[in-house]
Design a protein around this motif. Structure first.
Motif, PDB file in Angstrom:
ATOM      1  N   HIS A  59     -31.694 152.276 -28.198  1.00  0.00           N
ATOM      2  CA  HIS A  59     -32.474 151.259 -27.467  1.00  0.00           C
ATOM      3  C   HIS A  59     -33.481 150.541 -28.351  1.00  0.00           C
ATOM      4  O   HIS A  59     -34.659 150.437 -28.009  1.00  0.00           O
ATOM      5  N   GLY A  60     -33.024 150.027 -29.493  1.00  0.00           N
ATOM      6  CA  GLY A  60     -33.898 149.309 -30.413  1.00  0.00           C
ATOM      7  C   GLY A  60     -34.448 148.034 -29.790  1.00  0.00           C
ATOM      8  O   GLY A  60     -33.779 147.366 -28.996  1.00  0.00           O
ATOM      9  N   HIS A  61     -35.681 147.727 -30.155  1.00  0.00           N
ATOM     10  CA  HIS A  61     -36.348 146.517 -29.660  1.00  0.00           C
ATOM     11  C   HIS A  61     -37.267 146.011 -30.763  1.00  0.00           C
ATOM     12  O   HIS A  61     -37.917 146.798 -31.446  1.00  0.00           O
ATOM     13  N   ILE A  62     -37.327 144.694 -30.909  1.00  0.00           N
ATOM     14  CA  ILE A  62     -38.115 144.094 -31.987  1.00  0.00           C
ATOM     15  C   ILE A  62     -39.116 143.100 -31.403  1.00  0.00           C
ATOM     16  O   ILE A  62     -38.776 142.329 -30.510  1.00  0.00           O
ATOM     17  N   GLU A  63     -40.359 143.174 -31.887  1.00  0.00           N
ATOM     18  CA  GLU A  63     -41.398 142.213 -31.521  1.00  0.00           C
ATOM     19  C   GLU A  63     -41.917 141.586 -32.805  1.00  0.00           C
ATOM     20  O   GLU A  63     -42.559 142.257 -33.617  1.00  0.00           O
ATOM     21  N   VAL A  64     -41.616 140.314 -32.988  1.00  0.00           N
ATOM     22  CA  VAL A  64     -41.945 139.606 -34.222  1.00  0.00           C
ATOM     23  C   VAL A  64     -43.435 139.277 -34.253  1.00  0.00           C
ATOM     24  O   VAL A  64     -43.977 138.725 -33.292  1.00  0.00           O
ATOM     25  N   GLN A  65     -44.067 139.598 -35.378  1.00  0.00           N
ATOM     26  CA  GLN A  65     -45.488 139.312 -35.573  1.00  0.00           C
ATOM     27  C   GLN A  65     -45.695 138.038 -36.387  1.00  0.00           C
ATOM     28  O   GLN A  65     -46.557 137.238 -36.065  1.00  0.00           O
ATOM     29  N   THR A  66     -44.923 137.882 -37.457  1.00  0.00           N
ATOM     30  CA  THR A  66     -45.040 136.701 -38.311  1.00  0.00           C
ATOM     31  C   THR A  66     -43.658 136.281 -38.795  1.00  0.00           C
ATOM     32  O   THR A  66     -42.749 137.108 -38.879  1.00  0.00           O
ATOM     33  N   GLU A  67     -43.533 134.995 -39.122  1.00  0.00           N
ATOM     34  CA  GLU A  67     -42.310 134.504 -39.745  1.00  0.00           C
ATOM     35  C   GLU A  67     -42.684 133.593 -40.906  1.00  0.00           C
ATOM     36  O   GLU A  67     -43.688 132.892 -40.863  1.00  0.00           O
ATOM     37  N   LYS A  68     -41.858 133.643 -41.958  1.00  0.00           N
ATOM     38  CA  LYS A  68     -41.997 132.800 -43.137  1.00  0.00           C
ATOM     39  C   LYS A  68     -40.607 132.330 -43.524  1.00  0.00           C
ATOM     40  O   LYS A  68     -39.620 132.737 -42.924  1.00  0.00           O
ATOM     41  N   SER A  69     -40.537 131.509 -44.571  1.00  0.00           N
ATOM     42  CA  SER A  69     -39.254 131.035 -45.104  1.00  0.00           C
ATOM     43  C   SER A  69     -38.382 130.439 -44.007  1.00  0.00           C
ATOM     44  O   SER A  69     -37.209 130.794 -43.866  1.00  0.00           O
ATOM     45  N   ASN A  70     -38.981 129.539 -43.217  1.00  0.00           N
ATOM     46  CA  ASN A  70     -38.255 128.868 -42.132  1.00  0.00           C
ATOM     47  C   ASN A  70     -37.626 129.844 -41.148  1.00  0.00           C
ATOM     48  O   ASN A  70     -36.540 129.611 -40.626  1.00  0.00           O
ATOM     49  N   GLY A  71     -38.300 130.949 -40.907  1.00  0.00           N
ATOM     50  CA  GLY A  71     -37.835 131.922 -39.925  1.00  0.00           C
ATOM     51  C   GLY A  71     -36.872 132.957 -40.458  1.00  0.00           C
ATOM     52  O   GLY A  71     -36.327 133.743 -39.687  1.00  0.00           O
TER      53      GLY A  71
END
Length: 108
Positions: A59-71
């Motif tokens: 049951h993996g889940h991801i919450e993105v905090q930051t993005e760089k390099s055009n995502g």
């Protein structure tokens, strides 16, 4: 403050992580090239085995905090039933057909 997966800049990454969070294994593999590869903490892994163990059966889940390099470079909180929650870094290579051909993940 988290970045909603559907607001990520890169459409290929958006599709892949959307599949993670919805638990949709078929959509996940559809977002990858047929010869896609991945690494975890710098070591190449068997993609299908890793994905089943670390994401879909736990049951993996991801919450993105930051993005760089055009995502295509992210820092995210990833959690699953096996390891709990951890801060992770993700880097994606996107092929000319708009699908992910490689991703690297590991502790951030």
């Amino acid at each position: 403050m988290t970045i909603a997966v559907d607001k990520l800049s890169d459409p290929a990454v958006r599709r892949l992580l959307g599949a993670v969070n919805s638990g949709n294994r078929d959509a996940f593999f559809a977002a990858l090239t047929d010869d896609a590869t991945m690494s975890d903490d710098g070591s190449q892994r068997d993609l299908a085995d890793w994905v089943d163990r670390e994401i879909f059966s736990s049951h993996g889940h991801i919450e993105v905090q930051t993005e760089k390099s055009n995502g295509r470079a992210l820092v995210a909180d990833f959690r699953n039933d096996a390891w709990g929650e951890m801060r992770t870094a993700w880097k994606f290579t996107v092929a000319s057909d708009g699908r992910v051909s490689h991703f690297d993940t590991g502790q951030a």
